[in-house]
Design a protein around this motif. Structure first.
Motif, mmCIF file in Angstrom:
data_model
loop_
_atom_site.group_PDB
_atom_site.id
_atom_site.type_symbol
_atom_site.label_atom_id
_atom_site.label_comp_id
_atom_site.label_asym_id
_atom_site.label_seq_id
_atom_site.Cartn_x
_atom_site.Cartn_y
_atom_site.Cartn_z
ATOM 1 N N ALA A 67 42.342 13.180 15.526
ATOM 2 C CA ALA A 67 43.184 14.312 15.153
ATOM 3 C C ALA A 67 43.463 15.177 16.368
ATOM 4 C CB ALA A 67 42.496 15.141 14.074
ATOM 5 N N SER A 68 44.654 15.759 16.408
ATOM 6 C CA SER A 68 45.031 16.648 17.503
ATOM 7 C C SER A 68 46.080 17.635 17.010
ATOM 8 C CB SER A 68 45.574 15.841 18.691
ATOM 9 O OG SER A 68 46.743 15.147 18.322
ATOM 10 N N GLY A 69 46.382 18.610 17.867
ATOM 11 C CA GLY A 69 47.439 19.556 17.540
ATOM 12 C C GLY A 69 46.966 20.925 17.106
ATOM 13 N N GLY A 70 45.671 21.109 17.015
ATOM 14 C CA GLY A 70 45.161 22.414 16.635
ATOM 15 C C GLY A 70 45.352 23.438 17.734
ATOM 16 N N GLY A 71 45.003 24.666 17.423
ATOM 17 C CA GLY A 71 45.132 25.736 18.403
ATOM 18 C C GLY A 71 44.941 27.080 17.768
ATOM 19 N N LEU A 72 45.280 28.113 18.528
ATOM 20 C CA LEU A 72 45.192 29.492 18.068
ATOM 21 C C LEU A 72 46.593 29.977 17.707
ATOM 22 C CD1 LEU A 72 43.691 32.201 17.701
ATOM 23 C CD2 LEU A 72 44.074 32.617 20.152
ATOM 24 N N VAL A 73 46.735 30.528 16.524
ATOM 25 C CA VAL A 73 48.046 30.987 16.065
ATOM 26 C C VAL A 73 47.859 32.264 15.247
ATOM 27 C CG1 VAL A 73 47.962 29.568 13.975
ATOM 28 C CG2 VAL A 73 50.186 30.240 14.921
ATOM 29 N N GLN A 74 48.863 33.106 15.256
ATOM 30 C CA GLN A 74 48.802 34.322 14.453
ATOM 31 C C GLN A 74 49.107 34.016 12.992
ATOM 32 O OE1 GLN A 74 51.488 37.140 16.310
ATOM 33 N NE2 GLN A 74 49.819 38.022 17.512
ATOM 34 N N TRP B 8 43.749 14.680 4.875
ATOM 35 C CA TRP B 8 43.279 15.714 5.790
ATOM 36 C C TRP B 8 42.180 16.504 5.089
ATOM 37 C CZ3 TRP B 8 44.573 16.207 10.836
ATOM 38 C CH2 TRP B 8 45.689 15.484 11.294
ATOM 39 N N ILE B 9 41.121 16.738 5.828
ATOM 40 C CA ILE B 9 39.943 17.428 5.331
ATOM 41 C C ILE B 9 39.613 18.535 6.322
ATOM 42 C CG2 ILE B 9 37.464 17.168 4.886
ATOM 43 C CD1 ILE B 9 38.168 14.172 4.208
ATOM 44 N N ARG B 10 39.216 19.685 5.830
ATOM 45 C CA ARG B 10 38.885 20.763 6.750
ATOM 46 C C ARG B 10 37.511 21.330 6.439
ATOM 47 N NH1 ARG B 10 43.119 25.567 4.844
ATOM 48 N NH2 ARG B 10 42.079 26.091 2.861
ATOM 49 N N GLN B 11 36.912 21.904 7.464
ATOM 50 C CA GLN B 11 35.629 22.585 7.309
ATOM 51 C C GLN B 11 35.696 23.926 7.993
ATOM 52 O OE1 GLN B 11 32.056 20.417 8.342
ATOM 53 N NE2 GLN B 11 30.881 21.842 7.092
ATOM 54 N N ALA B 12 35.665 24.958 7.200
ATOM 55 C CA ALA B 12 35.670 26.320 7.722
ATOM 56 C C ALA B 12 34.238 26.749 8.011
ATOM 57 C CB ALA B 12 36.315 27.252 6.704
ATOM 58 N N PRO B 13 34.075 27.741 8.880
ATOM 59 C CA PRO B 13 32.720 28.212 9.202
ATOM 60 C C PRO B 13 31.954 28.634 7.951
ATOM 61 C CG PRO B 13 34.311 29.152 10.707
ATOM 62 C CD PRO B 13 35.101 28.454 9.649
ATOM 63 N N GLU B 14 30.755 28.126 7.814
ATOM 64 C CA GLU B 14 29.846 28.475 6.723
ATOM 65 C C GLU B 14 30.392 28.093 5.348
ATOM 66 O OE1 GLU B 14 28.806 32.564 7.142
ATOM 67 O OE2 GLU B 14 27.907 32.298 9.107
ATOM 68 N N LYS B 15 31.320 27.157 5.308
ATOM 69 C CA LYS B 15 31.857 26.665 4.044
ATOM 70 C C LYS B 15 31.730 25.140 3.990
ATOM 71 C CE LYS B 15 35.214 30.366 3.245
ATOM 72 N NZ LYS B 15 36.652 30.677 2.989
ATOM 73 N N GLU B 16 31.792 24.612 2.786
ATOM 74 C CA GLU B 16 31.752 23.164 2.641
ATOM 75 C C GLU B 16 33.098 22.550 3.009
ATOM 76 O OE1 GLU B 16 28.460 22.930 -0.981
ATOM 77 O OE2 GLU B 16 30.505 22.225 -1.284
ATOM 78 N N ARG B 17 33.068 21.301 3.361
ATOM 79 C CA ARG B 17 34.307 20.597 3.664
ATOM 80 C C ARG B 17 35.192 20.523 2.427
ATOM 81 N NH1 ARG B 17 32.681 15.428 7.530
ATOM 82 N NH2 ARG B 17 32.099 16.679 9.343
ATOM 83 N N GLU B 18 36.487 20.567 2.683
ATOM 84 C CA GLU B 18 37.473 20.591 1.599
ATOM 85 C C GLU B 18 38.569 19.575 1.891
ATOM 86 O OE1 GLU B 18 40.718 23.772 -0.290
ATOM 87 O OE2 GLU B 18 39.822 24.145 1.664
ATOM 88 N N VAL B 19 38.883 18.750 0.906
ATOM 89 C CA VAL B 19 40.028 17.856 1.023
ATOM 90 C C VAL B 19 41.280 18.685 0.754
ATOM 91 C CG1 VAL B 19 41.204 15.825 0.133
ATOM 92 C CG2 VAL B 19 38.697 15.849 0.298
ATOM 93 N N PRO C 253 44.452 33.543 7.874
ATOM 94 C CA PRO C 253 43.116 33.491 8.501
ATOM 95 C C PRO C 253 42.154 32.566 7.749
ATOM 96 C CG PRO C 253 43.945 35.726 8.547
ATOM 97 C CD PRO C 253 44.930 34.927 7.737
ATOM 98 N N ASP C 254 42.305 32.454 6.433
ATOM 99 C CA ASP C 254 41.440 31.564 5.657
ATOM 100 C C ASP C 254 41.664 30.087 5.973
ATOM 101 O OD1 ASP C 254 41.265 33.476 2.517
ATOM 102 O OD2 ASP C 254 40.189 33.647 4.417
ATOM 103 N N ASP C 255 42.734 29.772 6.670
ATOM 104 C CA ASP C 255 42.985 28.382 7.071
ATOM 105 C C ASP C 255 42.205 28.008 8.326
ATOM 106 O OD1 ASP C 255 46.405 28.928 6.176
ATOM 107 O OD2 ASP C 255 44.898 27.836 5.007
ATOM 108 N N THR C 256 41.549 28.970 8.943
ATOM 109 C CA THR C 256 40.744 28.695 10.127
ATOM 110 C C THR C 256 39.651 27.683 9.787
ATOM 111 O OG1 THR C 256 41.167 30.856 11.126
ATOM 112 C CG2 THR C 256 39.160 29.688 11.818
#
Length: 120
Positions: free
Chosen positions: A5-12, A35-46, A87-90
């Motif tokens: 995976a690639s393409g991430g970054g910092l965005v407003q 696509w699956i994500r893992q936010a800080p201190e949260k479980e992974r989410e599909v 911000p919750d998408d971080t």
């Protein structure tokens, strides 16, 4: 089989990013792509899944209407267009493969993932 995976970054908040997932080692069309994500201190989410030929897509409620998943089997690549970011998408975003979207689980995440950070 490898997924990168690639393409991430910092965005407003309110901005957009497009993630890519390069697949190698097999025939991508034999798999659904997710696509699956893992936010800080949260479980992974599909968050999303697309079927073998791109005819059907699925989204979690948290991203529905803002994210669009797609794939190009000829290029062995999948994409996640993320708009109206919050911000919750971080999170670290991973791509994943399975035989069917109904079977896709958070534990299917592969590779190092790509970091997406959304500032408020």
């Amino acid at each position: 089989v490898q997924l990168q995976a690639s393409g991430g970054g910092l965005v407003q908040a309110g901005g957009s990013l497009r993630l890519s997932c390069i697949f190698s080692g097999d025939t991508l069309e034999d798999y659904v792509l997710g696509w699956i994500r893992q936010a800080p201190e949260k479980e992974r989410e599909v968050v999303s899944c697309i079927d073998h030929r791109g005819d059907r897509t699925f989204y979690s409620d948290s991203v529905k209407g803002r994210f669009t998943i797609s794939r190009d089997n000829a290029k062995n690549t999948g994409y996640l267009q993320m708009n109206a970011l919050k911000p919750d998408d971080t999170a670290v975003y991973y791509c994943a493969i399975e035989r069917h979207c109904a079977l896709l689980r958070p534990s299917d995440a592969r590779g190092k993932g790509t970091q997406v950070t959304v500032s408020s």
